[in-house]
Structures are given as structure tokens and as C-alpha cells.
Write an enzyme that holds these catalytic residues in place. Structure first.
Site, PDB file in Angstrom:
ATOM      1  N   ASN A  60      -7.604 -52.695 -11.322  1.00  0.00           N
ATOM      2  CA  ASN A  60      -7.563 -53.623 -10.183  1.00  0.00           C
ATOM      3  C   ASN A  60      -6.418 -53.380  -9.211  1.00  0.00           C
ATOM      4  O   ASN A  60      -6.340 -54.059  -8.187  1.00  0.00           O
ATOM      5  CB  ASN A  60      -7.466 -55.065 -10.695  1.00  0.00           C
ATOM      6  CG  ASN A  60      -6.127 -55.353 -11.352  1.00  0.00           C
ATOM      7  OD1 ASN A  60      -5.737 -54.670 -12.298  1.00  0.00           O
ATOM      8  ND2 ASN A  60      -5.429 -56.372 -10.878  1.00  0.00           N
ATOM      9  N   TYR A  61      -5.530 -52.426  -9.479  1.00  0.00           N
ATOM     10  CA  TYR A  61      -4.390 -52.217  -8.572  1.00  0.00           C
ATOM     11  C   TYR A  61      -4.878 -51.849  -7.175  1.00  0.00           C
ATOM     12  O   TYR A  61      -5.720 -50.953  -7.012  1.00  0.00           O
ATOM     13  CB  TYR A  61      -3.471 -51.115  -9.093  1.00  0.00           C
ATOM     14  CG  TYR A  61      -2.559 -51.527 -10.228  1.00  0.00           C
ATOM     15  CD1 TYR A  61      -2.412 -52.861 -10.607  1.00  0.00           C
ATOM     16  CD2 TYR A  61      -1.827 -50.573 -10.925  1.00  0.00           C
ATOM     17  CE1 TYR A  61      -1.568 -53.220 -11.644  1.00  0.00           C
ATOM     18  CE2 TYR A  61      -0.982 -50.931 -11.965  1.00  0.00           C
ATOM     19  CZ  TYR A  61      -0.858 -52.256 -12.322  1.00  0.00           C
ATOM     20  OH  TYR A  61      -0.020 -52.599 -13.359  1.00  0.00           O
ATOM     21  N   THR A  62      -4.301 -52.502  -6.193  1.00  0.00           N
ATOM     22  CA  THR A  62      -4.674 -52.345  -4.782  1.00  0.00           C
ATOM     23  C   THR A  62      -6.188 -52.267  -4.617  1.00  0.00           C
ATOM     24  O   THR A  62      -6.726 -51.408  -3.919  1.00  0.00           O
ATOM     25  CB  THR A  62      -3.981 -51.125  -4.138  1.00  0.00           C
ATOM     26  OG1 THR A  62      -4.177 -49.954  -4.949  1.00  0.00           O
ATOM     27  CG2 THR A  62      -2.495 -51.362  -3.980  1.00  0.00           C
ATOM     28  N   ASN A  63      -6.865 -53.198  -5.319  1.00  0.00           N
ATOM     29  CA  ASN A  63      -8.325 -53.328  -5.221  1.00  0.00           C
ATOM     30  C   ASN A  63      -9.061 -52.030  -5.574  1.00  0.00           C
ATOM     31  O   ASN A  63     -10.114 -51.731  -5.006  1.00  0.00           O
ATOM     32  CB  ASN A  63      -8.736 -53.805  -3.829  1.00  0.00           C
ATOM     33  CG  ASN A  63      -8.120 -55.150  -3.472  1.00  0.00           C
ATOM     34  OD1 ASN A  63      -7.861 -55.972  -4.355  1.00  0.00           O
ATOM     35  ND2 ASN A  63      -7.870 -55.371  -2.193  1.00  0.00           N
ATOM     36  N   GLY A  64      -8.507 -51.267  -6.487  1.00  0.00           N
ATOM     37  CA  GLY A  64      -9.134 -50.014  -6.918  1.00  0.00           C
ATOM     38  C   GLY A  64      -8.625 -48.785  -6.197  1.00  0.00           C
ATOM     39  O   GLY A  64      -8.888 -47.654  -6.628  1.00  0.00           O
TER      40      GLY A  64
END
Length: 353
Positions: A60-64
Site C-alpha cells: 500500500n505504500y504511496t498507493n502502490g
């Protein structure tokens, strides 16, 4: 320890990793404050060129975007990288099964990570946080199935109470399931409460500790002053880096006092405050690799320089004195002279770990 290619084992596993892990939560600008793809590439290259092999991200970091950028950057050098990623955090707000530790989310998250990263395996999969709803048997058996399928090689856990981690590790050992190899927890000079139980548990049960936020969200770099403190009883609510730190409660007078001492020690040893803070985390024998993040190449290179910092006993004592956490029960009780007298009868007994 002087270089990223002075490798160490991750917990009780045979996996060889660098003493600093490259954190990539800052890769991508979808959250408004990360590094763009070009700068992320420069940071990634500098880490690998110095012998680094341990890269940490999350589905999920920076929305992928973080995983997608890391996937591109690994092209042509995938086999030398120990790739760490995580599942648990929701990817679809409003969907109750798009987050959590249950098998459905675990499998869907791993499949999404494999697509985003453009790879066929994850060396180290972390459970990102305990959700207090999924049974431990379900978690352990589901992740063991992923290991047996070859999609995951090793398993770690983050942000979970010590008693629960101990339960999981014991259960895995007894049932012949894949054991935990790593523990990611917040650990720094401004967050030492994990020394009460999580750190000794990790060392005893064979989990290599990967401290996240070893700079206390930037506080230990010296970037914040008393002028940055919020009004009494208030917390800044925003998506900025300062907002994240303020809402965590770490930005307070005590942490600024600790940061001042870090800066003073840094002057004495000819290093930056960030390097001193990172070098301090590496002194703990339970620590395998602090996770370092950076938004610029200069920040990343400076952080890697922490491996060259040597802290004298007097510097360590000063840092410990200003940051030492108060003991909690039962240590607070058992450590009293009267209780020690009752336990040992006045005899000197050497402790062996």
C-alpha cells in the site's frame, strides 16, 4: 561494521542481509511528499552500488507506486536483492476484506504485490499490524501455504504485542509451520518502550529486529525546534510529514531534548545527528537492520554513512541517560534491591544470554 556489504544473518534464518535496509515508503509522490521516480532511482542505485541488498516496501505504500517503482528498478539485478514487503493495510476503502490479516486479504495482497513488483517471489513477507480479529492459526497456516507454493520465502511481523508474537512463534515451531524470521517495530532514541518486552523477546525467539523510523520521524535529525510544537493538547491533522509526526505524539519537549543531546554528540564525533541516531540503534544486539528512508540522494548517502560512526562509551552513556525509559511492571518490582536480595540471597550471579 563499516559497509553495507558486511552482511549479517536475519534472525535465526540463514538469510544474509545488509546492516541497513533501504526503506521505500518515500518512493512515489502519491502521498504528496515522496521522491519522484528519477530521484528514487538514484537512491536505489547508490544503495546497491555500496553493497546493499535489503529493500523494504509494502503493497500500500504511496498507493502502490512504491512497489511499481521498486519493480522497475530491480530489472536486471533481481537475484541479488532481498525483497521485503507487507500486507494488512487496506487497498480499497469501504471493502471490509481489502484489509486485515485473514487469508483472503493475505493472498490477494501477495498477488497484487507480485504484479506491482513484476516478480515471482517475495523473500520476506511481513504482516504489517495485528488486526485483533483473525485467529493466529489462520495467519500461520495461510502464510505457510504461500511459502510452500514458493511465492514467499521468509516471514516477518510488524507492530504486534510481544505476547502475540511469542504465541505465533511457539505455535509455528510446535506445528512445523514456517517460523517468523523478522520483527519490524518502531525503535529510536525517542521511542525506547520496545526495550521492555519486544526487544528481549525477539532476541530470545530468534527474530531479527528491523527498526522503522530510527530517526524518530526526523526529530533526531535536528530539523524540529520548540517553535514546531503544537499548542497544548492539539495535534496537527494533515498529510504533510510534519503532520504525521505531530499526530504521532513524538513531537514534544522530551523528544526535542533528546534531539539536542544527539546533536551535541554528533558535534563531538564529527558526524551528523541522523548518523549518530542510526549508529545508536545498531548497538542493540537484537537489531539486524534499521530501515532507512530518504526523499533525496543526499539524505540517503548521509544515512548510509552511519555505518562509519563510532560512539565512545561516554557518548553512549549520554544518549542513554537522556532517553532511558522508566521501568514498567514487573521489571520495576523485580529490579528493586530488596527483591533481588530475596531472589539471589546476596550472591553474585553472572547472566548468560
Amino acid at each position: 561494521m563499516t559497509a553495507l556489504n558486511d552482511y549479517r544473518l536475519l534472525g535465526r534464518s540463514g538469510l544474509r542481509v545488509s546492516p541497513l535496509a533501504l526503506g521505500t515508503m518515500t518512493f512515489g509522490q502519491d502521498w504528496g511528499w515522496g521522491a519522484d521516480e528519477a530521484e528514487a532511482g538514484r537512491i536505489f542505485d547508490a544503495y546497491l552500488e555500496r553493497g546493499g541488498n535489503f529493500v523494504d516496501t509494502s503493497v500500500n505504500y504511496t498507493n502502490g507506486a512504491s512497489e511499481r517503482i521498486v519493480g522497475k528498478l530491480m530489472d536486471g539485478r533481481r537475484d541479488r536483492i532481498v525483497l521485503s514487503t507487507k500486507f494488512t493495510m487496506t487497498r480499497v476503502p469501504g471493502d471490509p476484506n481489502a484489509g486485515g490479516n485473514h487469508r483472503m486479504n493475505m493472498v490477494r495482497s501477495v498477488e497484487q504485490s507480485l504484479r506491482q513488483l513484476g516478480t515471482d517471489r517475495i523473500e520476506l513477507l511481513h504482516l504489517h499490524a495485528w488486526d485483533d480479529t483473525t485467529r493466529p492459526e489462520e495467519v500461520l497456516r495461510a502464510v505457510d501455504d504461500l511459502v510452500r507454493a514458493g511465492k514467499v520465502l521468509y516471514v516477518g511481523i510488524c507492530n504486534t504485542p510481544a505476547w502475540r508474537v511469542a504465541q505465533l512463534q511457539t505455535m509455528a515451531d510446535l506445528r512445523g509451520w514456517t517460523p517468523l524470521a523478522a520483527l519490524q517495530i518502531e525503535y529510536s532514541l525517542v521511542e525506547r518502550s520496545v526495550e521492555h518486552e519486544l526487544m528481549p523477546m525477539a532476541r530470545t525467539l530468534g527474530l531479527g529486529v528491523m527498526p522503522w523510523s530510527p530517526l524518530g520521524g526526523g526529530i533526531l535529525s535536528g530539523k524540529y525546534t520548540a517553535a514546531d510544537l503544537d499548542a497544548q493538547g492539539e495535534r496537527e491533522v494533515s498529510a504533510t510529514r510534519k503532520g504525521v509526526i505531530a499526530s504521532s505524539g513524538l513531537l514534544n519537549e522530551t523528544s526535542l531534548r533528546i534531539a539536542d543531546e544527539v546533536t551535541a554528540v554528533a558535534r563531538d564525533v564529527g558526524a551528523t545527528p541522523s548518523q549518530v541516531a542510526l549508529a545508536w540503534t545498531l548497538l542493540n544486539p537484537a537489531v539486524a537492520a534499521p530501515v532507512i528512508g530518504a526523499r533525496t540522494l543526499d539524505q540517503a548517502v548521509a544515512n548510509m554513512g552511519a555505518l562509519d560512526v563510532r560512539l565512545a562509551p561516554e557518548h553512549i552513556a549520554r544518549l542513554d541517560a537522556v532517553s532511558r525509559p522508566a521501568p514498567i511492571f514487573p521489571q520495576r518490582f523485580v529490579g528493586q534491591p530488596m527483591v533481588q536480595q530475596l531472589i539471589f540471597g546476596g550472591a553474585a550471579v553472572a547472566q548468560r544470554l
